[in-house]
Write a protein that holds these residues in place. Structure first.
Motif, mmCIF file in Angstrom:
data_model
loop_
_atom_site.group_PDB
_atom_site.id
_atom_site.type_symbol
_atom_site.label_atom_id
_atom_site.label_comp_id
_atom_site.label_asym_id
_atom_site.label_seq_id
_atom_site.Cartn_x
_atom_site.Cartn_y
_atom_site.Cartn_z
ATOM 1 N N ARG A 128 0.782 -1.266 -0.065
ATOM 2 C CA ARG A 128 -0.043 -0.063 -0.110
ATOM 3 C C ARG A 128 0.910 1.242 0.199
ATOM 4 O O ARG A 128 0.562 2.203 -0.597
ATOM 5 N N TRP A 129 1.983 1.329 0.841
ATOM 6 C CA TRP A 129 2.797 2.578 0.943
ATOM 7 C C TRP A 129 3.504 2.537 -0.570
ATOM 8 O O TRP A 129 3.590 3.780 -1.186
ATOM 9 N N GLN A 130 3.861 1.729 -1.142
ATOM 10 C CA GLN A 130 4.592 2.097 -2.716
ATOM 11 C C GLN A 130 3.679 2.266 -3.485
ATOM 12 O O GLN A 130 3.648 3.074 -4.511
ATOM 13 N N SER A 131 2.337 1.562 -3.363
ATOM 14 C CA SER A 131 1.106 2.148 -4.259
ATOM 15 C C SER A 131 0.861 3.764 -4.276
ATOM 16 O O SER A 131 0.504 4.133 -5.164
ATOM 17 N N PHE A 132 0.820 4.080 -2.804
ATOM 18 C CA PHE A 132 0.667 5.427 -2.418
ATOM 19 C C PHE A 132 1.604 6.470 -3.355
ATOM 20 O O PHE A 132 1.323 7.269 -4.043
ATOM 21 N N TRP A 133 2.990 6.068 -3.178
ATOM 22 C CA TRP A 133 3.986 6.877 -3.533
ATOM 23 C C TRP A 133 4.034 6.831 -5.159
ATOM 24 O O TRP A 133 4.735 7.853 -5.631
ATOM 25 N N LYS A 134 3.900 5.646 -5.587
ATOM 26 C CA LYS A 134 4.386 5.470 -7.135
ATOM 27 C C LYS A 134 3.062 5.592 -8.189
ATOM 28 O O LYS A 134 3.341 5.997 -9.251
ATOM 29 N N VAL A 135 1.785 5.465 -7.456
ATOM 30 C CA VAL A 135 0.601 5.719 -8.171
ATOM 31 C C VAL A 135 -0.082 7.000 -7.897
ATOM 32 O O VAL A 135 -0.456 7.802 -8.577
ATOM 33 N N ILE A 136 -0.426 6.999 -6.517
ATOM 34 C CA ILE A 136 -1.397 8.098 -6.143
ATOM 35 C C ILE A 136 -0.737 9.412 -6.245
ATOM 36 O O ILE A 136 -1.401 10.537 -6.719
ATOM 37 N N VAL A 137 0.526 9.676 -5.690
ATOM 38 C CA VAL A 137 1.153 10.931 -5.811
ATOM 39 C C VAL A 137 1.624 11.278 -7.045
ATOM 40 O O VAL A 137 1.173 12.625 -7.126
#
Length: 128
Positions: free
Chosen positions: A37-46
């Protein structure tokens, strides 16, 4: 400071609007490829929220700087613009509630123009 909190909705709304339009399948695809979830947030959402961040910066800082510069430097405060009127009510008089209402009216106007301005993209019917 209270002045920092007054401009917060003008920064949050464009980011929220951008994130609301993002496709959830992109986050699911990142998680299917092994991202937590953390990687998804930083690599996709941000990265997908950056247009909203840029729009928020433009909405908050550019009009604020230009409104007060135009009103004070060019007209010697002879012409009252909407932003300087809100500033006068909040900072120099005891009419804090009136300044807050004017700020809310400005926020509603921006929200309505954003809502009606987004309507054209949905009716095109072309490829997305």
């Amino acid at each position: 400071r209270s002045s920092d909190l007054e401009i917060l909705p003008f920064m949050i709304y464009p980011i929220y609007n951008t994130l609301q339009k993002t496709d959830n399948s992109l986050v699911e695809a990142a998680q299917d490829l092994g991202a937590n979830r953390w990687q998804s947030f930083w690599k996709v959402i941000v990265p997908l929220s950056m247009p909203g961040v840029y729009s928020g910066i433009v909405m908050v800082f550019m009009p604020t700087v230009s409104t007060f510069a135009i009103a004070e430097l060019l007209t010697h405060n002879n012409i009252k613009l909407f932003g300087s009127l809100i500033q006068d009510y909040i900072t120099t008089t005891d009419l804090l509630n009136y300044g807050a209402v004017l700020s809310l009216v400005l926020l509603i106007i921006i929200g309505l123009t954003s809502f009606f301005g987004d309507h054209d993209d949905k009716e095109e019917g072309g490829l997305v």
